[in-house]
Design an enzyme around this catalytic site. Structure first.
Site, PDB file in Angstrom:
ATOM      1  N   SER A 177     -73.451  99.042 -16.788  1.00 18.21           N
ATOM      2  CA  SER A 177     -73.914  98.328 -17.961  1.00 18.21           C
ATOM      3  C   SER A 177     -72.867  98.353 -19.081  1.00 18.21           C
ATOM      4  O   SER A 177     -71.745  97.892 -18.907  1.00 18.21           O
ATOM      5  CB  SER A 177     -75.247  98.948 -18.401  1.00 18.21           C
ATOM      6  OG  SER A 177     -75.889  98.203 -19.377  1.00 18.21           O
ATOM      7  N   HIS A 236     -74.491  93.699 -15.638  1.00 20.07           N
ATOM      8  CA  HIS A 236     -75.652  92.811 -15.720  1.00 20.07           C
ATOM      9  C   HIS A 236     -75.796  92.316 -17.156  1.00 20.07           C
ATOM     10  O   HIS A 236     -75.087  92.755 -18.055  1.00 20.07           O
ATOM     11  CB  HIS A 236     -76.935  93.485 -15.225  1.00 20.07           C
ATOM     12  CG  HIS A 236     -77.310  94.733 -15.966  1.00 20.07           C
ATOM     13  ND1 HIS A 236     -78.298  95.590 -15.531  1.00 20.07           N
ATOM     14  CD2 HIS A 236     -76.833  95.299 -17.104  1.00 20.07           C
ATOM     15  CE1 HIS A 236     -78.423  96.607 -16.372  1.00 20.07           C
ATOM     16  NE2 HIS A 236     -77.545  96.451 -17.332  1.00 20.07           N
TER      17      HIS A 236
END
Length: 221
Positions: free
Chosen positions: A118, A143
């Site tokens: 992330s 993501h």
């Protein structure tokens, strides 16, 4: 669309307090200046190494930024190395660290051991080109910024939050595109769901430049 506090992380949840860890060992060093007590983090700092081993939140971001600025003031022409093993976290904290990495004059090498997920994956990619690496079994996860939960408010409040989420997503996409050489549209497609990369995959994707060999094996060659 489910929305929450914009301080929530790329991982989709608001960052919580770091989990308790084992007691950090201390040791005594002898030098011509006398005797001093130290610990692993102090020793790493003396070697211009910063270790991000927790989630990215306001507290860890402030620590990282302070270390970057101090190391630059001590010697702006020597590399700084940031080791990363982090599940990610807050988007605003990510961008604070990112801006500081780009602001300091010293090159910032990044090395992932364990995982860079992330927000931490963006920091890994943001290292100085040619100086970004993973250890062989590290993994990288990218993501989109995803906020979960719910908020109370009028429709206009929800529209404001939705616009902010889209702004965050576009900023993340353009940032990753800048450091990987990918097109922002490709980044958007790839981050629509979790994309998990091995060390070699991350190299091929442009997030890192090198997969480090083990030092013992390198010495035997």
């Amino acid at each position: 669309m489910a929305l929450i506090d914009p301080r929530a992380g790329l991982s989709g949840i608001a960052p919580s307090s770091p989990q308790a860890r084992y007691i950090l060992p201390s040791f005594i060093e002898h030098s011509s200046f006398g005797v001093k007590e130290s610990n692993p983090y102090n020793k790493l700092f003396e070697e211009r190494i910063i270790f991000l081993g927790v989630q990215v939140d306001d507290a860890s971001a402030n620590d990282i930024m302070a270390q970057l600025l101090v190391l630059e003031s001590l010697d702006p022409d020597r590399d700084i190395t940031m080791y990363i093993n982090s599940p990610g976290g807050s988007f605003t904290s990510l961008m604070a660290i990112y801006d500081t990495m780009q602001y300091v004059r010293a090159d910032v090498a990044t090395v992932c051991l364990g995982q860079a997920a992330s927000a931490a994956a963006v920091l890994l990619a943001a290292g100085t080109p040619g100086k970004r690496a993973c250890l062989p079994n590290a993994r990288v996860l990218i993501h989109q910024p995803s906020l979960e939960g719910g908020i109370q408010g009028q429709v206009s409040d929800l529209e404001i939050q939705a616009a902010e989420i889209e702004r965050m997503r576009r900023l993340m996409e353009t940032t990753l595109a800048r450091h990987t050489g990918k097109d922002p549209d490709t980044i958007r497609k790839d981050t629509d769901r979790d994309k998990i990369l091995t060390a070699e995959d991350a190299k091929e994707y442009g997030i890192i430049d090198t997969v480090f060999d083990y030092r013992k094996l390198s010495a035997q060659k």
